[in-house]
Design a protein around this motif. Structure first.
Motif, short mmCIF file in Angstrom:
data_model
loop_
_atom_site.label_atom_id
_atom_site.label_comp_id
_atom_site.label_asym_id
_atom_site.label_seq_id
_atom_site.Cartn_x
_atom_site.Cartn_y
_atom_site.Cartn_z
N ILE A 122 32.16 12.79 -37.65
CA ILE A 122 31.77 14.07 -37.27
C ILE A 122 33.29 14.62 -36.95
O ILE A 122 33.91 13.76 -36.30
CB ILE A 122 30.88 14.37 -36.31
N ILE A 123 33.88 15.61 -37.61
CA ILE A 123 35.16 16.46 -37.27
C ILE A 123 34.67 17.61 -36.46
O ILE A 123 33.84 18.21 -37.05
CB ILE A 123 35.80 16.58 -38.69
N ALA A 124 35.06 17.42 -35.13
CA ALA A 124 34.75 18.50 -34.39
C ALA A 124 36.10 19.45 -33.62
O ALA A 124 36.78 18.54 -33.23
CB ALA A 124 33.77 18.10 -33.22
N GLY A 125 36.16 20.70 -34.00
CA GLY A 125 37.29 21.32 -33.53
C GLY A 125 36.88 22.24 -32.44
O GLY A 125 35.52 22.86 -32.26
N ALA A 126 37.72 22.22 -31.47
CA ALA A 126 37.50 23.16 -30.13
C ALA A 126 38.73 23.50 -29.51
O ALA A 126 39.71 22.80 -29.48
CB ALA A 126 36.47 22.40 -29.30
N GLY A 127 38.72 24.79 -28.83
CA GLY A 127 39.76 25.31 -28.18
C GLY A 127 39.27 25.35 -26.70
O GLY A 127 38.25 25.12 -26.14
N MET A 128 40.28 25.48 -25.70
CA MET A 128 40.07 25.51 -24.28
C MET A 128 39.54 24.55 -23.69
O MET A 128 40.02 23.30 -23.57
CB MET A 128 39.76 26.98 -24.16
N ALA A 129 38.45 24.72 -23.15
CA ALA A 129 37.72 23.67 -22.56
C ALA A 129 37.42 22.35 -23.50
O ALA A 129 37.17 21.30 -23.01
CB ALA A 129 36.27 24.14 -21.95
N ALA A 130 36.88 22.71 -24.76
CA ALA A 130 36.97 22.00 -25.79
C ALA A 130 35.92 20.77 -25.60
O ALA A 130 36.20 19.68 -25.63
CB ALA A 130 38.15 21.12 -26.21
N HIS A 131 34.74 21.17 -25.24
CA HIS A 131 33.51 20.26 -25.20
C HIS A 131 33.03 19.85 -26.33
O HIS A 131 32.29 18.74 -26.53
CB HIS A 131 32.43 20.84 -24.21
N LEU A 132 32.94 20.46 -27.47
CA LEU A 132 32.33 20.18 -28.67
C LEU A 132 32.62 18.76 -29.31
O LEU A 132 31.69 18.05 -29.25
CB LEU A 132 32.47 21.04 -29.84
N PRO A 133 33.95 18.30 -29.25
CA PRO A 133 34.10 16.95 -29.87
C PRO A 133 33.56 15.87 -28.89
O PRO A 133 32.69 14.79 -29.30
CB PRO A 133 35.50 16.81 -29.79
N ALA A 157 29.23 11.93 -27.02
CA ALA A 157 28.35 11.44 -26.33
C ALA A 157 26.93 11.16 -27.07
O ALA A 157 26.08 10.45 -26.48
CB ALA A 157 28.31 12.21 -24.97
N ILE A 158 26.52 11.87 -28.07
CA ILE A 158 25.29 11.74 -28.81
C ILE A 158 25.45 10.82 -30.16
O ILE A 158 24.38 10.12 -30.27
CB ILE A 158 24.69 13.28 -28.74
N PHE A 159 26.22 11.37 -30.95
CA PHE A 159 26.41 10.74 -32.11
C PHE A 159 27.06 9.38 -32.01
O PHE A 159 28.12 9.20 -31.23
CB PHE A 159 27.29 11.45 -33.23
N PRO A 160 26.42 8.11 -32.86
CA PRO A 160 27.08 6.90 -32.39
C PRO A 160 27.98 6.25 -33.33
O PRO A 160 28.65 5.27 -33.13
CB PRO A 160 25.70 6.24 -32.66
N MET A 161 28.33 7.08 -34.20
CA MET A 161 29.61 6.92 -35.18
C MET A 161 30.93 7.63 -34.71
O MET A 161 31.01 8.41 -33.77
CB MET A 161 29.19 6.93 -36.54
N PRO A 162 31.81 7.56 -35.74
CA PRO A 162 33.11 8.16 -35.06
C PRO A 162 33.12 9.70 -35.19
O PRO A 162 32.52 10.29 -36.06
CB PRO A 162 34.13 7.71 -36.24
N VAL A 163 33.77 10.14 -33.92
CA VAL A 163 34.04 11.65 -33.96
C VAL A 163 35.70 11.78 -34.03
O VAL A 163 36.12 11.09 -32.84
CB VAL A 163 33.50 12.14 -32.57
N ILE A 164 36.03 12.76 -34.85
CA ILE A 164 37.50 13.27 -34.84
C ILE A 164 37.45 14.64 -34.23
O ILE A 164 36.87 15.52 -34.44
CB ILE A 164 37.88 13.19 -36.17
N GLY A 165 38.48 14.83 -32.96
CA GLY A 165 38.50 15.72 -32.55
C GLY A 165 39.76 16.55 -32.87
O GLY A 165 40.92 15.93 -33.01
N ILE A 166 39.62 18.01 -33.25
CA ILE A 166 40.73 18.78 -33.42
C ILE A 166 41.11 19.89 -32.19
O ILE A 166 40.21 20.48 -32.08
CB ILE A 166 40.67 19.52 -34.77
N PRO A 167 41.97 19.63 -31.44
CA PRO A 167 42.33 20.42 -30.51
C PRO A 167 42.96 21.80 -31.25
O PRO A 167 43.81 21.55 -32.23
CB PRO A 167 43.25 20.10 -29.60
N MET A 168 42.48 22.96 -30.65
CA MET A 168 42.79 24.36 -31.36
C MET A 168 43.88 24.99 -30.55
O MET A 168 43.97 24.90 -29.19
CB MET A 168 41.69 25.36 -31.55
N HIS A 169 44.89 25.65 -31.18
CA HIS A 169 45.77 26.33 -30.37
C HIS A 169 45.19 27.41 -29.62
O HIS A 169 44.45 28.02 -30.17
CB HIS A 169 46.64 27.02 -31.36
N THR A 170 45.51 27.56 -28.35
CA THR A 170 45.11 28.76 -27.51
C THR A 170 46.04 29.64 -27.27
O THR A 170 47.36 29.07 -27.03
CB THR A 170 44.45 28.06 -26.41
#
Length: 168
Positions: A60-71, A76-89
């Motif tokens: 899963i690739i998850a992008g999020a800004g500010m508090a950035a909880h999505l990734p 925490a739920i998905f058992p395989m790799p997660v890639i987080g993209i921090p968004m410019h704020t």
């Protein structure tokens, strides 16, 4: 079947997240892209993360800004790799997002790319999938060669015209 889930909290993230999708398309990797807010629709988010494995997602690739909880919540739920993209704020230039994603507690890692690093997230997802898919690996090697050839061509141009004429 989609191998990668791309999820973002807002359509304002689309310019960055589309770069991840573009890279996946370049490598022939199927994906599903969704807008889901972990804060505004937690039930929808939890269903997405809980069913991602049975949908066939490997990353899963998850992008999020500010508090950035999505990734982090995906990880925490998905058992395989997660890639987080921090968004410019606008308030902190994306450092708030970066710190939120990269500083996950022990046991819940999120692979984190640069602020607005959509393309690298797509490439990293491809590299993860390439560990068990020779076709994707071959496409990645061809991409690496293509990047090398671009640098060589730029240097050849520099050598032909000289430094002072290169930017004209």
């Amino acid at each position: 079947m989609a191998k990668v889930g791309i999820v973002m909290g807002s359509d304002s993230d689309m310019p960055v997240m589309s770069k991840a999708a573009d890279m996946l398309e370049k490598f022939g990797i199927e994906y599903e892209m969704k807008i889901i807010s972990a804060h505004r629709e937690p039930d929808v988010f939890f269903e997405y993360a809980k069913t991602a494995e049975e949908k066939g997602f490997k990353v899963i690739i998850a992008g999020a800004g500010m508090a950035a909880h999505l990734p982090g919540m995906c990880a925490a739920i998905f058992p395989m790799p997660v890639i987080g993209i921090p968004m410019h704020t606008t308030s902190l230039g994306g450092r708030d997002s970066l710190y939120s994603i990269v500083q996950m507690p022990s046991g819940i890692p999120v692979a984190t790319v640069a602020i607005n690093g959509g393309a690298n997230a797509g490439i990293l997802a491809a590299k993860i999938l390439a560990t068990s898919d020779g076709e994707i690996l071959a496409r990645l090697k061809a991409y690496t060669e293509e990047m090398k050839n671009q640098v060589v061509a730029k240097d050849e141009k520099l050598q032909e015209v000289g430094y002072k004429n290169y930017t004209k």
